[in-house]
Design a protein around this motif. Sequence first.
Motif, PDB file in Angstrom:
ATOM      1  N   ALA A 133       0.822  -1.219   0.000  1.00 35.24           N
ATOM      2  CA  ALA A 133       0.000   0.000   0.000  1.00 35.24           C
ATOM      3  C   ALA A 133       0.851   1.261   0.000  1.00 35.24           C
ATOM      4  O   ALA A 133       0.330   2.369  -0.190  1.00 35.24           O
ATOM      5  CB  ALA A 133      -0.928   0.003   1.209  1.00 35.24           C
ATOM      6  N   THR A 134       2.174   1.139   0.225  1.00 35.03           N
ATOM      7  CA  THR A 134       3.063   2.318   0.243  1.00 35.03           C
ATOM      8  C   THR A 134       4.446   1.883  -0.213  1.00 35.03           C
ATOM      9  O   THR A 134       4.834   0.718  -0.038  1.00 35.03           O
ATOM     10  CB  THR A 134       3.132   2.936   1.651  1.00 35.03           C
ATOM     11  OG1 THR A 134       3.883   4.146   1.610  1.00 35.03           O
ATOM     12  CG2 THR A 134       3.799   1.973   2.627  1.00 35.03           C
ATOM     13  N   PRO A 135       5.211   2.773  -0.798  1.00 30.27           N
ATOM     14  CA  PRO A 135       6.566   2.427  -1.246  1.00 30.27           C
ATOM     15  C   PRO A 135       7.480   2.122  -0.045  1.00 30.27           C
ATOM     16  O   PRO A 135       7.327   2.673   1.041  1.00 30.27           O
ATOM     17  CB  PRO A 135       7.030   3.678  -1.991  1.00 30.27           C
ATOM     18  CG  PRO A 135       5.807   4.447  -2.294  1.00 30.27           C
ATOM     19  CD  PRO A 135       4.825   4.152  -1.205  1.00 30.27           C
ATOM     20  N   ALA A 136       8.450   1.255  -0.267  1.00 32.43           N
ATOM     21  CA  ALA A 136       9.406   0.887   0.790  1.00 32.43           C
ATOM     22  C   ALA A 136      10.291   2.058   1.194  1.00 32.43           C
ATOM     23  O   ALA A 136      10.849   2.083   2.290  1.00 32.43           O
ATOM     24  CB  ALA A 136      10.268  -0.277   0.316  1.00 32.43           C
ATOM     25  N   VAL A 137      10.391   3.066   0.319  1.00 38.30           N
ATOM     26  CA  VAL A 137      11.240   4.215   0.632  1.00 38.30           C
ATOM     27  C   VAL A 137      10.726   4.961   1.853  1.00 38.30           C
ATOM     28  O   VAL A 137      11.491   5.589   2.583  1.00 38.30           O
ATOM     29  CB  VAL A 137      11.339   5.159  -0.590  1.00 38.30           C
ATOM     30  CG1 VAL A 137       9.991   5.811  -0.871  1.00 38.30           C
ATOM     31  CG2 VAL A 137      12.409   6.230  -0.365  1.00 38.30           C
ATOM     32  N   ASN A 138       9.416   4.915   2.128  1.00 41.66           N
ATOM     33  CA  ASN A 138       8.874   5.586   3.305  1.00 41.66           C
ATOM     34  C   ASN A 138       9.384   4.947   4.592  1.00 41.66           C
ATOM     35  O   ASN A 138       9.603   5.622   5.600  1.00 41.66           O
ATOM     36  CB  ASN A 138       7.349   5.543   3.278  1.00 41.66           C
ATOM     37  CG  ASN A 138       6.782   6.446   2.193  1.00 41.66           C
ATOM     38  OD1 ASN A 138       7.390   7.451   1.839  1.00 41.66           O
ATOM     39  ND2 ASN A 138       5.625   6.088   1.641  1.00 41.66           N
ATOM     40  N   GLU A 140      12.350   3.463   4.895  1.00 42.02           N
ATOM     41  CA  GLU A 140      13.745   3.893   5.037  1.00 42.02           C
ATOM     42  C   GLU A 140      13.827   5.324   5.551  1.00 42.02           C
ATOM     43  O   GLU A 140      14.666   5.641   6.402  1.00 42.02           O
ATOM     44  CB  GLU A 140      14.456   3.782   3.690  1.00 42.02           C
ATOM     45  CG  GLU A 140      14.573   2.344   3.186  1.00 42.02           C
ATOM     46  CD  GLU A 140      15.212   2.280   1.819  1.00 42.02           C
ATOM     47  OE1 GLU A 140      15.579   3.360   1.286  1.00 42.02           O
ATOM     48  OE2 GLU A 140      15.356   1.176   1.275  1.00 42.02           O
ATOM     49  N   ARG A 141      12.926   6.193   5.030  1.00 41.26           N
ATOM     50  CA  ARG A 141      12.927   7.581   5.475  1.00 41.26           C
ATOM     51  C   ARG A 141      12.579   7.672   6.958  1.00 41.26           C
ATOM     52  O   ARG A 141      13.195   8.458   7.713  1.00 41.26           O
ATOM     53  CB  ARG A 141      11.936   8.386   4.635  1.00 41.26           C
ATOM     54  CG  ARG A 141      12.016   9.883   4.918  1.00 41.26           C
ATOM     55  CD  ARG A 141      11.046  10.670   4.062  1.00 41.26           C
ATOM     56  NE  ARG A 141      11.395  10.559   2.650  1.00 41.26           N
ATOM     57  CZ  ARG A 141      10.659   9.935   1.746  1.00 41.26           C
ATOM     58  NH1 ARG A 141       9.526   9.313   2.110  1.00 41.26           N
ATOM     59  NH2 ARG A 141      11.035   9.880   0.492  1.00 41.26           N
ATOM     60  N   ALA A 142      11.632   6.892   7.429  1.00 39.99           N
ATOM     61  CA  ALA A 142      11.256   6.902   8.841  1.00 39.99           C
ATOM     62  C   ALA A 142      12.415   6.418   9.720  1.00 39.99           C
ATOM     63  O   ALA A 142      12.669   6.947  10.809  1.00 39.99           O
ATOM     64  CB  ALA A 142      10.017   6.038   9.062  1.00 39.99           C
ATOM     65  N   GLN A 143      13.121   5.394   9.257  1.00 36.29           N
ATOM     66  CA  GLN A 143      14.261   4.880  10.015  1.00 36.29           C
ATOM     67  C   GLN A 143      15.377   5.931  10.138  1.00 36.29           C
ATOM     68  O   GLN A 143      15.979   6.098  11.205  1.00 36.29           O
ATOM     69  CB  GLN A 143      14.797   3.619   9.337  1.00 36.29           C
ATOM     70  CG  GLN A 143      13.865   2.422   9.445  1.00 36.29           C
ATOM     71  CD  GLN A 143      14.364   1.228   8.645  1.00 36.29           C
ATOM     72  OE1 GLN A 143      15.152   1.395   7.707  1.00 36.29           O
ATOM     73  NE2 GLN A 143      13.884   0.029   8.987  1.00 36.29           N
ATOM     74  N   LEU A 144      15.631   6.643   9.044  1.00 32.18           N
ATOM     75  CA  LEU A 144      16.648   7.702   9.084  1.00 32.18           C
ATOM     76  C   LEU A 144      16.248   8.824  10.019  1.00 32.18           C
ATOM     77  O   LEU A 144      17.082   9.380  10.757  1.00 32.18           O
ATOM     78  CB  LEU A 144      16.905   8.239   7.679  1.00 32.18           C
ATOM     79  CG  LEU A 144      17.575   7.274   6.686  1.00 32.18           C
ATOM     80  CD1 LEU A 144      17.637   7.892   5.296  1.00 32.18           C
ATOM     81  CD2 LEU A 144      18.976   6.912   7.161  1.00 32.18           C
ATOM     82  N   ASN A 145      14.976   9.204  10.006  1.00 32.74           N
ATOM     83  CA  ASN A 145      14.491  10.258  10.907  1.00 32.74           C
ATOM     84  C   ASN A 145      14.659   9.846  12.367  1.00 32.74           C
ATOM     85  O   ASN A 145      15.011  10.667  13.228  1.00 32.74           O
ATOM     86  CB  ASN A 145      13.030  10.571  10.615  1.00 32.74           C
ATOM     87  CG  ASN A 145      12.849  11.307   9.299  1.00 32.74           C
ATOM     88  OD1 ASN A 145      13.773  11.978   8.824  1.00 32.74           O
ATOM     89  ND2 ASN A 145      11.675  11.173   8.677  1.00 32.74           N
ATOM     90  N   ILE A 146      14.395   8.574  12.653  1.00 30.93           N
ATOM     91  CA  ILE A 146      14.551   8.083  14.032  1.00 30.93           C
ATOM     92  C   ILE A 146      16.009   8.174  14.466  1.00 30.93           C
ATOM     93  O   ILE A 146      16.331   8.644  15.565  1.00 30.93           O
ATOM     94  CB  ILE A 146      14.026   6.641  14.135  1.00 30.93           C
ATOM     95  CG1 ILE A 146      12.508   6.612  14.011  1.00 30.93           C
ATOM     96  CG2 ILE A 146      14.458   6.003  15.461  1.00 30.93           C
ATOM     97  CD1 ILE A 146      11.922   5.224  13.930  1.00 30.93           C
ATOM     98  N   ARG A 147      16.935   7.750  13.585  1.00 30.30           N
ATOM     99  CA  ARG A 147      18.356   7.773  13.926  1.00 30.30           C
ATOM    100  C   ARG A 147      18.846   9.206  14.133  1.00 30.30           C
ATOM    101  O   ARG A 147      19.612   9.491  15.058  1.00 30.30           O
ATOM    102  CB  ARG A 147      19.165   7.087  12.837  1.00 30.30           C
ATOM    103  CG  ARG A 147      18.952   5.566  12.792  1.00 30.30           C
ATOM    104  CD  ARG A 147      19.664   4.951  11.601  1.00 30.30           C
ATOM    105  NE  ARG A 147      21.102   5.264  11.622  1.00 30.30           N
ATOM    106  CZ  ARG A 147      21.931   4.982  10.620  1.00 30.30           C
ATOM    107  NH1 ARG A 147      21.455   4.416   9.510  1.00 30.30           N
ATOM    108  NH2 ARG A 147      23.210   5.262  10.716  1.00 30.30           N
TER     109      ARG A 147
END
Length: 349
Positions: A133-138, A140-147
């Motif tokens: 339902a959503t691209p996998a890039v979202n 990865e972006r969430a993981q980077l924001n958390i880090r």
Amino acid sequence: MKRIVIVLALVGTLGLTAWTLLTNKKEVEAKIYKPNPDQKVGVRTAIAELRNLAQETEFLGSFSPNREVEIRPQAGGQIIQLPFEEGQLVGTGRLLAKLDDEQLRYQVEGLQVTLEGYQNDLKRYENLVKGDATPAVNVERAQLNIRATEAQIKQLKKQIANTTITAPFAGIITEKMVEKGSVVSIGSPIAKITDISSLKLVVDVPEKAINQFRTGQSIAVLTEVYPNANFTGRVSMIAAQGDAAHNYPVEITVNNSGKHPLKAGMYGSIANTDKLKTQALAVPRQAILGSAKQPQIYVVENGKAVLKSVEIGTTTNEYYEITKGLHSGDQVVTSGQINLQNGTPVVAQ
């Protein structure tokens, strides 16, 4: 006839001049002092004999603290706690100052809220990715924001920790530079702490004596403030390079005493004894004439002063070691040499 008169006049003049010069020479010679070769000169003497020689050399220096630092904060802000006074003894880890960290804590709270939001987004994206339902890039972006947010929180917590300033070692507060309520910047000094649990006595040792010291050597230390107290130090450092005068700094570490407390800046000294041979033929220093390279001594033999060349070894404050040219029991002149020549009759006074 006239020439004969002139010649006779010249001869007479020369004869008169020669007679005058001869008369003056006799008068001058009569006035010159001629020492009586049989008159004895009074001198003082000493006996060359075997001695146990030792040379004690004193080196003076001053005590410096074992450690001394200026306390400088790694954060800036207003001082809200300053629980020490000048001259106070503090232990390792003792709180010295607390800076206002309220704004930093508010920033940490805000970032923690942001972090929770990113973590919730990550959970939603992971579920949506499973159903395409959503691209996998979202994700990865969430993981980077958390880090990134976690890194910002760690940085702020480090800044908060830096607002608490503690003593790096036990010592005495020797200088207080701020007051409670002051606003300080990063690196500005707030206090000076000095550790005198042990002190360092630094003395300058000349080149000829530097080989008498070795690292770890125990050595007696004397002080002016406690003249009857005995301190024992340990050689902790010998400089590898001397100054222009060929003096080498030597550092002696001395444990402080509760009974006789030492302070930085006091004078101290060490007396190093350089022992020579057990038995050495020696004469008083006053007996030596000439230079150290070509020393000479007057020796009394059969009532006369005989000038002899000798060789000398190590010296002390009072004696020279004689390595060649004398024998034990020889009578040497120690005073009155200025009136002597080789062979002058003498009498010991």
